[in-house]
Design a protein around this motif. Structure first.
Motif, PDB file in Angstrom:
ATOM      1  N   PRO A 156      21.208  35.923  37.551  1.00 20.09           N
ATOM      2  CA  PRO A 156      20.251  35.202  38.399  1.00 20.09           C
ATOM      3  C   PRO A 156      20.843  34.811  39.755  1.00 20.09           C
ATOM      4  N   GLY A 157      20.012  34.929  40.778  1.00 18.01           N
ATOM      5  CA  GLY A 157      20.387  34.492  42.112  1.00 18.01           C
ATOM      6  C   GLY A 157      21.184  35.473  42.929  1.00 18.01           C
ATOM      7  N   VAL A 158      21.478  36.648  42.384  1.00 17.32           N
ATOM      8  CA  VAL A 158      22.315  37.633  43.068  1.00 17.32           C
ATOM      9  C   VAL A 158      21.501  38.417  44.099  1.00 17.32           C
ATOM     10  N   THR A 159      22.126  38.664  45.240  1.00 15.15           N
ATOM     11  CA  THR A 159      21.588  39.580  46.246  1.00 15.15           C
ATOM     12  C   THR A 159      22.573  40.730  46.404  1.00 15.15           C
ATOM     13  N   ILE A 160      22.057  41.950  46.303  1.00 18.66           N
ATOM     14  CA  ILE A 160      22.857  43.155  46.509  1.00 18.66           C
ATOM     15  C   ILE A 160      22.341  43.795  47.791  1.00 18.66           C
ATOM     16  N   VAL A 164      24.632  50.141  48.465  1.00 23.55           N
ATOM     17  CA  VAL A 164      25.640  49.646  47.522  1.00 23.55           C
ATOM     18  C   VAL A 164      25.604  50.488  46.254  1.00 23.55           C
ATOM     19  N   VAL A 165      26.767  50.729  45.681  1.00 19.36           N
ATOM     20  CA  VAL A 165      26.893  51.326  44.354  1.00 19.36           C
ATOM     21  C   VAL A 165      27.544  50.285  43.456  1.00 19.36           C
ATOM     22  N   ILE A 166      26.888  50.010  42.322  1.00 20.04           N
ATOM     23  CA  ILE A 166      27.431  49.102  41.313  1.00 20.04           C
ATOM     24  C   ILE A 166      27.878  49.965  40.138  1.00 20.04           C
ATOM     25  N   GLY A 167      29.151  49.886  39.776  1.00 25.73           N
ATOM     26  CA  GLY A 167      29.697  50.712  38.707  1.00 25.73           C
ATOM     27  C   GLY A 167      29.117  50.391  37.348  1.00 25.73           C
ATOM     28  N   ALA A 168      29.103  51.390  36.483  1.00 25.33           N
ATOM     29  CA  ALA A 168      28.585  51.234  35.127  1.00 25.33           C
ATOM     30  C   ALA A 168      29.311  50.106  34.409  1.00 25.33           C
ATOM     31  N   GLY A 169      28.560  49.328  33.649  1.00 19.86           N
ATOM     32  CA  GLY A 169      29.137  48.261  32.845  1.00 19.86           C
ATOM     33  C   GLY A 169      29.497  47.002  33.599  1.00 19.86           C
ATOM     34  N   SER A 170      29.216  46.955  34.877  1.00 18.48           N
ATOM     35  CA  SER A 170      29.573  45.781  35.684  1.00 18.48           C
ATOM     36  C   SER A 170      28.688  44.589  35.351  1.00 18.48           C
ATOM     37  N   VAL A 171      29.249  43.389  35.519  1.00 14.13           N
ATOM     38  CA  VAL A 171      28.492  42.149  35.404  1.00 14.13           C
ATOM     39  C   VAL A 171      28.521  41.507  36.784  1.00 14.13           C
ATOM     40  N   VAL A 172      27.383  41.548  37.466  1.00 12.41           N
ATOM     41  CA  VAL A 172      27.297  41.107  38.862  1.00 12.41           C
ATOM     42  C   VAL A 172      26.919  39.633  38.871  1.00 12.41           C
ATOM     43  N   THR A 173      27.895  38.784  39.177  1.00 11.83           N
ATOM     44  CA  THR A 173      27.708  37.334  39.140  1.00 11.83           C
ATOM     45  C   THR A 173      27.601  36.716  40.527  1.00 11.83           C
ATOM     46  N   ARG A 174      27.875  37.521  41.559  1.00  8.76           N
ATOM     47  CA  ARG A 174      27.810  37.002  42.933  1.00  8.76           C
ATOM     48  C   ARG A 174      27.253  38.080  43.848  1.00  8.76           C
ATOM     49  N   ASN A 175      26.891  37.684  45.053  1.00  7.43           N
ATOM     50  CA  ASN A 175      26.311  38.617  46.022  1.00  7.43           C
ATOM     51  C   ASN A 175      27.287  39.732  46.371  1.00  7.43           C
ATOM     52  N   ILE A 176      26.732  40.929  46.596  1.00  3.28           N
ATOM     53  CA  ILE A 176      27.514  42.081  47.033  1.00  3.28           C
ATOM     54  C   ILE A 176      26.969  42.485  48.402  1.00  3.28           C
ATOM     55  N   PRO A 177      27.824  42.472  49.442  1.00  4.76           N
ATOM     56  CA  PRO A 177      27.333  42.813  50.784  1.00  4.76           C
ATOM     57  C   PRO A 177      27.000  44.302  50.914  1.00  4.76           C
ATOM     58  N   SER A 178      26.279  44.639  51.948  1.00  4.90           N
ATOM     59  CA  SER A 178      25.872  46.028  52.205  1.00  4.90           C
ATOM     60  C   SER A 178      27.073  46.944  52.375  1.00  4.90           C
ATOM     61  N   ASN A 179      26.850  48.229  52.082  1.00  3.41           N
ATOM     62  CA  ASN A 179      27.820  49.294  52.329  1.00  3.41           C
ATOM     63  C   ASN A 179      29.124  49.129  51.550  1.00  3.41           C
ATOM     64  N   LYS A 180      28.990  48.755  50.274  1.00  2.08           N
ATOM     65  CA  LYS A 180      30.161  48.558  49.423  1.00  2.08           C
ATOM     66  C   LYS A 180      29.991  49.294  48.101  1.00  2.08           C
ATOM     67  N   ILE A 181      31.115  49.601  47.474  1.00  3.08           N
ATOM     68  CA  ILE A 181      31.153  50.055  46.087  1.00  3.08           C
ATOM     69  C   ILE A 181      31.830  48.941  45.313  1.00  3.08           C
TER      70      ILE A 181
END
Length: 194
Positions: A156-160, A164-181
């Motif tokens: 909850p609350g995350v902005t991607i 962006v590419v998020i790897g398999a199995g990841s747990v996204v707990t914080r925002n990920i800025p643009s143009n990142k892996i």
């Protein structure tokens, strides 16, 4: 303020509210119908998505089975693909930009509960029936040209951001800025995506 208004505002709300339960049951029935529709019956699948989702652009492909809480808090841009067995707990808005690829078993959560059990649960109802635990929400926003790998969990609350590419199995707990892996548990940026 209604329980639905509290839910969308991120305040503690009662999941057992009559209006919310009615919307929840409607979504569960639509999701069931979608998941049971013959794969090649694109017209019926399109009709169900039009009734279920809050909004969508052109060329949305969702492979069954697909699961959602309310459905009407989910918004897709153009040219998006959601692979099988994805779970969208859309107690708040889930906004997904254009050209998104969401792999199998991805889970996107907007709902969470207080960590203190005394704040989560109230006493039983007067009639002795089950009292739902208290819940809060925070929206999830996913930008354009994002690929989320299989089994990832978006909290909850995350902005991607965009591209962006998020790897398999990841747990996204914080925002990920643009143009990142980014990948891992917790998910962290590992390099630029140029």
């Amino acid at each position: 303020m209604t329980e639905r208004e509290k839910m969308l505002a991120g305040q503690l709300y009662d999941c057992g509210d009559g209006e919310l339960l009615s919307r929840w049951h409607k979504a569960k029935n639509l999701v069931r119908d979608y998941n049971c529709t013959e794969s090649e019956n694109l017209a019926e699948k399109d009709r169900i998505l039009a009734e279920l989702l809050g909004g969508r652009g052109a060329n949305l492909w969702i492979t069954a089975p697909f699961f959602a809480d309310y459905g009407d808090n989910i918004y897709f841009g153009n040219n998006c693909e959601v692979n099988m067995n994805c779970v969208f707990l859309d107690d708040n808005k889930i906004t997904i930009g254009d050209n998104a690829l969401i792999a199998p078993n991805v889970q996107i959560y907007t709902a969470f509960h207080p960590t203190n059990a005394k704040d989560r649960f109230s006493g039983p109802k007067e009639d002795g029936s089950f009292a739902f635990c208290k819940t809060q929400t925070a929206p999830v926003t996913i930008g354009n040209n994002v690929w989320i790998g299989g089994g990832a969990i978006i909290m909850p609350g995350v902005t991607i951001g965009d591209n962006v590419v998020i790897g398999a199995g990841s747990v996204v707990t914080r925002n990920i800025p643009s143009n990142k892996i980014a990948c891992g548990n917790p998910c962290r940026v590992i390099r630029d995506n140029n």
